[in-house]
Scaffold this active site. Structure first.
Site, PDB file in Angstrom:
ATOM      1  N   HIS A 262       0.838  -1.209   0.000  1.00  0.00           N
ATOM      2  CA  HIS A 262       0.000   0.000   0.000  1.00  0.00           C
ATOM      3  C   HIS A 262       0.873   1.260   0.000  1.00  0.00           C
ATOM      4  O   HIS A 262       0.692   2.171  -0.811  1.00  0.00           O
ATOM      5  CB  HIS A 262      -0.912   0.009   1.233  1.00  0.00           C
ATOM      6  N   GLU A 263       1.854   1.268   0.897  1.00  0.00           N
ATOM      7  CA  GLU A 263       2.705   2.467   0.987  1.00  0.00           C
ATOM      8  C   GLU A 263       3.567   2.617  -0.272  1.00  0.00           C
ATOM      9  O   GLU A 263       3.741   3.727  -0.781  1.00  0.00           O
ATOM     10  CB  GLU A 263       3.617   2.383   2.220  1.00  0.00           C
TER      11      GLU A 263
ATOM     12  N   HIS B  54       1.913   4.425  -3.041  1.00  0.00           N
ATOM     13  CA  HIS B  54       2.003   5.891  -2.994  1.00  0.00           C
ATOM     14  C   HIS B  54       3.302   6.358  -3.656  1.00  0.00           C
ATOM     15  O   HIS B  54       3.310   7.310  -4.446  1.00  0.00           O
ATOM     16  CB  HIS B  54       1.976   6.387  -1.542  1.00  0.00           C
TER      17      HIS B  54
ATOM     18  N   GLU C 222      -4.884   6.141  -2.906  1.00  0.00           N
ATOM     19  CA  GLU C 222      -5.014   5.026  -1.940  1.00  0.00           C
ATOM     20  C   GLU C 222      -5.182   3.695  -2.646  1.00  0.00           C
ATOM     21  O   GLU C 222      -5.054   2.636  -2.029  1.00  0.00           O
ATOM     22  CB  GLU C 222      -6.200   5.272  -1.012  1.00  0.00           C
TER      23      GLU C 222
ATOM     24  N   HIS D 141      -6.330   8.856  11.787  1.00  0.00           N
ATOM     25  CA  HIS D 141      -6.712   9.853  10.789  1.00  0.00           C
ATOM     26  C   HIS D 141      -7.561  10.968  11.391  1.00  0.00           C
ATOM     27  O   HIS D 141      -7.537  12.096  10.898  1.00  0.00           O
ATOM     28  CB  HIS D 141      -7.479   9.162   9.658  1.00  0.00           C
TER      29      HIS D 141
HETATM   30  C1  X95 Z   1      -1.819   5.812   4.233  1.00  0.00           C
HETATM   31  O1  X95 Z   1      -2.828   6.056   3.577  1.00  0.00           O
HETATM   32  C2  X95 Z   1      -1.928   6.006   5.759  1.00  0.00           C
HETATM   33  C3  X95 Z   1      -1.180   7.260   6.150  1.00  0.00           C
HETATM   34  C4  X95 Z   1      -0.057  12.220   6.401  1.00  0.00           C
HETATM   35  C5  X95 Z   1      -0.981  12.047   5.378  1.00  0.00           C
HETATM   36  C6  X95 Z   1       0.230  11.155   7.251  1.00  0.00           C
HETATM   37  C7  X95 Z   1      -1.610  10.821   5.206  1.00  0.00           C
HETATM   38  C8  X95 Z   1      -2.045   8.468   5.861  1.00  0.00           C
HETATM   39  C9  X95 Z   1      -1.337   9.757   6.061  1.00  0.00           C
HETATM   40  C10 X95 Z   1      -0.408   9.924   7.084  1.00  0.00           C
HETATM   41  O2  X95 Z   1      -0.767   5.440   3.772  1.00  0.00           O
HETATM   42  N1  X95 Z   1      -0.704  -0.423  10.668  1.00  0.00           N
HETATM   43  N2  X95 Z   1      -1.381   4.826   6.471  1.00  0.00           N
HETATM   44  C11 X95 Z   1      -1.176   0.827  10.128  1.00  0.00           C
HETATM   45  C12 X95 Z   1      -0.992   0.893   8.633  1.00  0.00           C
HETATM   46  C13 X95 Z   1      -1.368   2.283   8.141  1.00  0.00           C
HETATM   47  C14 X95 Z   1      -1.252   2.386   6.642  1.00  0.00           C
HETATM   48  O3  X95 Z   1      -3.952   4.434   7.119  1.00  0.00           O
HETATM   49  C15 X95 Z   1      -3.447   3.562   6.519  1.00  0.00           C
HETATM   50  C16 X95 Z   1      -1.996   3.614   6.059  1.00  0.00           C
HETATM   51  O4  X95 Z   1      -4.979   2.491   8.985  1.00  0.00           O
HETATM   52  O5  X95 Z   1      -6.895   3.154   8.175  1.00  0.00           O
HETATM   53  C17 X95 Z   1      -3.268  -2.028   3.655  1.00  0.00           C
HETATM   54  C18 X95 Z   1      -3.215  -1.543   4.967  1.00  0.00           C
HETATM   55  C19 X95 Z   1      -4.128  -1.478   2.738  1.00  0.00           C
HETATM   56  C20 X95 Z   1      -4.062  -0.495   5.368  1.00  0.00           C
HETATM   57  C21 X95 Z   1      -6.417   1.197   3.284  1.00  0.00           C
HETATM   58  C22 X95 Z   1      -6.388   2.010   5.627  1.00  0.00           C
HETATM   59  N3  X95 Z   1      -4.084   2.439   6.255  1.00  0.00           N
HETATM   60  C23 X95 Z   1      -5.780   2.620   8.017  1.00  0.00           C
HETATM   61  C24 X95 Z   1      -5.920   1.110   4.510  1.00  0.00           C
HETATM   62  C25 X95 Z   1      -4.954  -0.430   3.147  1.00  0.00           C
HETATM   63  C26 X95 Z   1      -4.948   0.058   4.446  1.00  0.00           C
HETATM   64  C27 X95 Z   1      -5.379   1.993   6.737  1.00  0.00           C
HETATM   65  N4  X95 Z   1      -5.836   0.268   2.452  1.00  0.00           N
HETATM   66 ZN    ZN Z   2      -2.496   5.290   1.776  1.00  0.00          ZN
END
Ligand code: X95
Ligand code: ZN
Length: 637
Positions: free
Chosen positions: A380-381, A384, A408, A510
């Protein structure tokens, strides 16, 4: 007379713009070219300034997020205050320029985006207070610690990894309840007093940008007046599948924990679903799966057995992207990313991907553990980062997703291929990739616990915040509105009664980090549209003969055609409305739930049949759980 008016109009126009006077004798064609040239020169200068200040903000933001010291916070606040001053100047210059007369759509779109100040519109003091409030909430959230259930003297449990892993693994309802309640006490309750100020300043900023409130300001990025209706109509199409899954999971939980813990027709207690927020339920797949005899793809054990670590998990993700002709991570990525929790350092463990607006520096910060959930997060990351890499040729103002949901969806689309049993077998993480009916249903069931269970959670997250920003919910019923929405959409209830002394929304990253959430709901719908389009391009799926190669078995690994189609959409950034980007990749101009529903069709049929057989109550009767004004009221209740 006419000449007089014409001259007056031209003089007025000239007066309106302090630029070098318009030459009235110029013919309109030349005037238009002159305006276009001046616009290009201006954008070139502004783009350089934007990139420079976004770079500075990313560096200062990264330093604070990876080491939560006072000095790093001070530096971050100074840099963002200076950047806000520059944004104000730029917006002033943009609004003084007659950019609305430009013929070129791309130039006009750049000016339109530059003309929206965002939260930088706040007066300096308010802007500093806004940024400080958010940073303080992030600090509280990221450093919160609770005591263990069994060993009451062990009080250094953080959300990542300790709390997350207990909620993932424990099958003791009393332990799960303890962790669930203590996390909310240590996070949400501690930020309760800060939230109203954040809401007030957010709405003030929105109104300074001529939006009715911060919800409307967030929704501008979806470029559709009926966006909330689109979201609701998608939910009406997806809700039947959710209800079937909810009824089945409630039955399996009742079998495990008994009728005193899980009722036959009420909401599901939120602490039993394997996740701190009940947002994804795949951690309880093992004891709830339709065919327990069939080997469930437990990739986590294989990852540990095969000696994976954070870096090799990210190398695995990178390999998928490069196999479809997308771009490898630059060397600096491996030098500067933080892929594991830093010992003895207070940092924001919530995973995130960062760009530094210099075309070279891209990083991920993730407190990675060796398990399937974190392997999917790594994809996922990295999705981005791939988007950053593909649109790096765009002007800074277009260095965004076509809409936030697109950003996303990128990594998750890759995960849909990478997490098929056949792909997991190909990379040696799964022994048995049987495709018999029962194995297929187990796989679809496990995916539905991530992808279907998530939808009502994502929806209610911003339904609550839209209510708050629109003033439909006031501070004295923040928590009770949160739980009525959670019951209405997710059909879950808190394991203990709640009151307005609690602030459960603040227990989710969030909410306290000012990160909009409906983007994930959009992503979970469009990622299946993208998957279907890419699988068609890869000839792994035939829309005319869908049952020949079912969508849920498609794996675009190694397919350059699919990758090139994805790339052709990603490189647009936000230079075109998202409807154009959607048309580019999927040949349609709207969001559509058909891909998602088709992917899960075999499971939907099986769940419906199964729930009929066991005469399961579909849906939930409203709960007896209380949500009252104060905690002492609960003691008497
Ligand atoms: C993301 O979207 C977020 C970070 C500034 C701006 C700082 C935006 C969002 C952000 C941060 O990348 N163990 N993090 C926790 C993993 C978090 C990964 O929010 C996120 C992510 O936690 O609600 C795989 C894993 C596929 C997670 C949607 C939602 N992720 C969450 C999510 C995924 C997810 C999930 N698809
Ligand atoms: Zn994301």
């Amino acid at each position: 007379m006419l000449r007089l008016i014409l001259v007056a109009a031209i003089v007025a126009l000239a007066a309106a713009q302090p630029m070098d006077p318009v030459d009235p004798t110029q013919d309109p064609q030349v005037a238009a070219q002159d305006l276009t040239q001046r616009a290009k020169d201006m954008l070139k200068r502004i783009d350089k300034l934007y990139a420079e200040w976004n770079h500075k903000q990313s560096i200062a933001g990264w330093n604070y997020a990876s080491n939560l010291t006072d000095e790093n916070l001070a530096e971050k606040l100074n840099v963002s205050a200076a950047a806000a001053r520059v944004t104000k100047q730029v917006a002033q210059e943009v609004n003084d320029f007659p950019w609305r007369e430009l013929q070129d759509d791309n130039l006009k779109r750049q000016f339109q985006k530059l003309s929206v100040l965002g939260t930088a519109a706040l007066p300096e003091e308010s802007y500093k207070e806004f940024e400080t409030t958010i940073s303080e909430m992030e600090n509280i959230y990221s450093t919160a610690k609770i005591c263990d259930y069994k060993n009451k003297t062990k009080c250094d449990l953080a959300l990542e990894p300790e709390i997350t892993e207990i909620l993932m693994r424990s099958r003791d309802p009393e332990e799960l309840k303890h962790i669930w309640v203590e996390w909310r006490k240590a996070s949400g309750e501690k930020v309760k007093s800060l939230y109203p100020k954040y809401v007030e300043l957010a709405n003030t900023a929105a109104r300074l940008n001529n939006f009715s409130d911060y919800a409307a300001y967030w929704m501008k990025d979806y470029e559709a007046d009926d966006f909330p209706d689109q979201i609701e109509s998608l939910w009406q199409q997806l809700k039947p599948l959710y209800l079937q899954l909810h009824a089945y999971v409630r039955r399996e939980l009742r079998k495990k924990y008994g009728e005193n813990v899980v009722s036959k027709n009420g909401p599901i207690p939120a602490h039993l679903l394997g996740n701190a927020w009940a947002q994804t339920w795949s951690n309880i797949a093992d004891f709830t799966t339709p065919f327990p005899g069939k080997k469930l793809p437990d990739v986590s054990a294989a990852l540990v057995d095969q000696g994976y670590n954070a870096t090799s998990m990210f190398r695995l993700a990178e390999n998928f992207f490069t196999s479809i002709n997308l771009t490898a991570m630059p060397d600096t990525f491996w030098e500067k990313s933080i892929l594991e929790k830093q010992k003895g350092v207070d940092m924001i463990c919530h995973a995130s991907a960062w760009e530094f607006y210099d075309g070279k520096d891209f990083r991920i910060k993730q407190c990675t553990r060796v398990n399937m959930e974190d392997l999917l997060t790594a994809h996922h990351e990295m999705g981005h980062i791939e988007y950053y890499l593909q649109y790096k040729g765009q002007p800074a103002v277009f260095k965004e997703g076509a809409n936030p949901g697109f950003h996303e969806a990128v990594g998750d689309v890759i995960s849909l291929s990478a997490s098929t049993p056949s792909h997991l077998k190909k990379i040696g993480l799964l022994k048995d990739d049987a495709t018999d009916q029962e194995a297929v249903l187990n796989h679809l069931y496990s995916k539905s616990l991530d992808k279907i269970a998530f939808l009502p959670f994502a929806y209610m997250m911003d339904r609550w915040r839209w209510n708050v920003f629109q003033g439909k919910v006031t501070t004295d019923n923040y928590n009770c509105n949160w739980w009525s929405l959670a019951e209405e959409y997710q059909g879950i209830e808190p394991p203990v009664d709640r009151s307005e002394d609690d602030f459960d929304p603040g227990a989710k990253y969030h909410i306290i980090a000012d990160v909009e959430y409906i983007r994930y709901y959009v992503s979970f719908v469009i990622q299946f549209q993208f998957h279907k389009a890419l699988c068609t391009e890869a000839k792994q799926y035939d829309p005319k003969n869908p049952s020949a190669n079912p969508l849920h078995q498609c794996d675009i690994y190694d397919n350059k055609d699919a990758g090139n189609l994805l790339k052709s959409m990603l490189e647009l950034g936000s230079s075109k409305p998202w409807q154009d980007a959607m048309e580019k990749i999927a040949g349609v101009r709207q969001m559509d739930s058909a891909g998602l529903l088709e992917y899960f069709k075999p499971l939907t049929d099986w769940l419906t049949e199964e729930n009929k057989k066991t005469n399961e109550y579909i849906g939930w009767k409203s709960t007896t759980k209380q949500c009252v004004q104060t905690r002492e009221e609960l003691v008497n209740v």
